[in-house]
Scaffold this motif. Structure first.
Motif, PDB file in Angstrom:
ATOM      1  N   ALA A  21       0.983  -1.248   0.072  1.00  0.00           N
ATOM      2  CA  ALA A  21       0.015  -0.093  -0.036  1.00  0.00           C
ATOM      3  C   ALA A  21       0.667   1.299   0.199  1.00  0.00           C
ATOM      4  O   ALA A  21       0.449   2.173  -0.494  1.00  0.00           O
ATOM      5  N   ALA A  22       1.974   1.300   0.531  1.00  0.00           N
ATOM      6  CA  ALA A  22       2.974   2.341   0.545  1.00  0.00           C
ATOM      7  C   ALA A  22       3.381   2.740  -0.669  1.00  0.00           C
ATOM      8  O   ALA A  22       3.732   3.906  -1.155  1.00  0.00           O
ATOM      9  N   TYR A  27      -2.485  -0.335  -4.973  1.00  0.00           N
ATOM     10  CA  TYR A  27      -1.632  -1.526  -4.388  1.00  0.00           C
ATOM     11  C   TYR A  27      -2.349  -1.865  -3.018  1.00  0.00           C
ATOM     12  O   TYR A  27      -1.997  -2.927  -2.372  1.00  0.00           O
ATOM     13  N   ARG A  28      -3.272  -1.295  -2.695  1.00  0.00           N
ATOM     14  CA  ARG A  28      -4.022  -1.518  -1.240  1.00  0.00           C
ATOM     15  C   ARG A  28      -5.061  -2.728  -1.497  1.00  0.00           C
ATOM     16  O   ARG A  28      -5.936  -2.603  -2.266  1.00  0.00           O
ATOM     17  N   LEU A  29      -4.782  -3.605  -0.529  1.00  0.00           N
ATOM     18  CA  LEU A  29      -5.577  -4.906  -0.482  1.00  0.00           C
ATOM     19  C   LEU A  29      -6.207  -4.888   0.783  1.00  0.00           C
ATOM     20  O   LEU A  29      -5.531  -4.775   1.835  1.00  0.00           O
ATOM     21  N   GLY A  30      -7.549  -5.181   0.752  1.00  0.00           N
ATOM     22  CA  GLY A  30      -8.171  -5.657   2.211  1.00  0.00           C
ATOM     23  C   GLY A  30      -7.929  -7.162   2.228  1.00  0.00           C
ATOM     24  O   GLY A  30      -7.619  -7.807   1.530  1.00  0.00           O
ATOM     25  N   ALA A 119     -13.166   0.160  -6.938  1.00  0.00           N
ATOM     26  CA  ALA A 119     -13.104   0.936  -5.572  1.00  0.00           C
ATOM     27  C   ALA A 119     -12.199   0.197  -4.622  1.00  0.00           C
ATOM     28  O   ALA A 119     -11.579   0.921  -3.775  1.00  0.00           O
ATOM     29  N   GLY A 120     -12.144  -1.016  -4.634  1.00  0.00           N
ATOM     30  CA  GLY A 120     -11.617  -1.748  -3.820  1.00  0.00           C
ATOM     31  C   GLY A 120     -11.370  -3.130  -4.149  1.00  0.00           C
ATOM     32  O   GLY A 120     -12.215  -3.927  -5.019  1.00  0.00           O
ATOM     33  N   VAL A 121     -10.520  -3.844  -3.690  1.00  0.00           N
ATOM     34  CA  VAL A 121      -9.889  -5.127  -3.664  1.00  0.00           C
ATOM     35  C   VAL A 121      -9.779  -5.748  -2.307  1.00  0.00           C
ATOM     36  O   VAL A 121      -9.027  -5.501  -1.799  1.00  0.00           O
TER      37      VAL A 121
END
Length: 260
Positions: A21-22, A27-30, A119-121
């Motif tokens: 995510a940095a 690249y942000r994953l939940g 919007a999200g992964v």
């Protein structure tokens, strides 16, 4: 050090996901089930059914949000933005570490953006796949391309009759953008991109090239030059994407370099 999927992972899943995510929002994953009160998530494996309600919802959301004139144009844009977001973390993580996150469709949830894109992964479970002897290239190709993105392109083709070469061009563009959008060394990323393409299915190697540009602030960046068109200029924005093949190579490189 924790072990997941039989392989040691420094810092465990939280550290790995935080480090990815940095590099940027794409690249942000939940991890795990979505939070209560957050509806709209779709199982990625259900998107591979060309006539299923999940693909209908994803495609219709992109069609409305982007304001495309036709469903097949929305499909072409969707192929690129999906590849540039849903599997981006796995491509970058492999490029930097040789490890392959499990982004096979059965392990992935996606949330369409009502405006445009994804919007999200989320990953259902954090797993590192055993790498092939070629430094993991075969493993990342299998997880990202063979199992996920190329079947999605086939489903979009069947659903909208969008051109398969153009859809695969979107896949190539999204995967290349997954590398170029990071803050990592562009020379390293270019080498890893060549490895990703080596023997890759779908003919992706013929659909574009990477180049390195130096921006006004002196930083260097890996960029992608497409040979296919996603028809984004037919959307409500009515602009060509930065890598559009309808724009000359010199103009694209100059535009990329002018971005701080």
């Amino acid at each position: 050090m924790n072990t997941y999927g039989g392989r040691p992972v420094p810092g465990g899943p939280e550290g790995t996901l935080a480090s990815l995510a940095a590099h940027g929002p794409r690249y942000r994953l939940g991890l795990g089930a979505p939070p209560d009160g957050e509806p709209g998530w779709l199982a990625a494996d259900r998107l591979l059914d060309p006539h299923g309600p999940e693909l209908s919802r994803l495609l219709d959301t992109e069609h409305r949000g982007s304001g495309h004139r036709t469903a097949h144009a929305a499909a072409l844009t969707l192929a690129a933005v999906y590849a540039g977001r849903v599997t981006a973390a796995a491509v970058l993580h492999w490029a930097l570490t040789g490890r392959v996150l499990d982004v096979r469709p059965g392990n992935v949830l996606v949330r369409p953006d009502p405006g445009h894109g994804i919007a999200g992964v989320r990953l259902r479970t954090f797993r590192i796949l055993d790498a092939a002897p070629d430094g993991g290239a075969g493993t990342v190709q299998d997880a990202v391309l063979t199992a996920h993105l190329l079947p999605l392109a086939d489903a979009l083709r069947q659903r909208t009759r969008a051109g398969l070469r153009q859809l695969r061009g979107g896949v190539a563009h999204g995967c290349a953008t997954a590398l170029g959008a990071s803050r990592a060394d562009p020379a390293l990323l270019a080498r890893r991109w060549a490895g990703f393409l080596d023997g890759a299915p779908g003919g992706l190697a013929a659909l574009g090239d990477v180049a390195t540009v130096t921006r006004r602030d002196g930083t260097r960046r890996l960029v992608y030059l497409r040979r296919t068109c996603c028809l984004f200029y037919t959307s409500a924005e009515a602009v060509r994407c930065a890598s559009c093949c309808l724009t000359s190579v010199d103009e694209r490189l100059a535009a990329y370099a002018g971005r701080a």
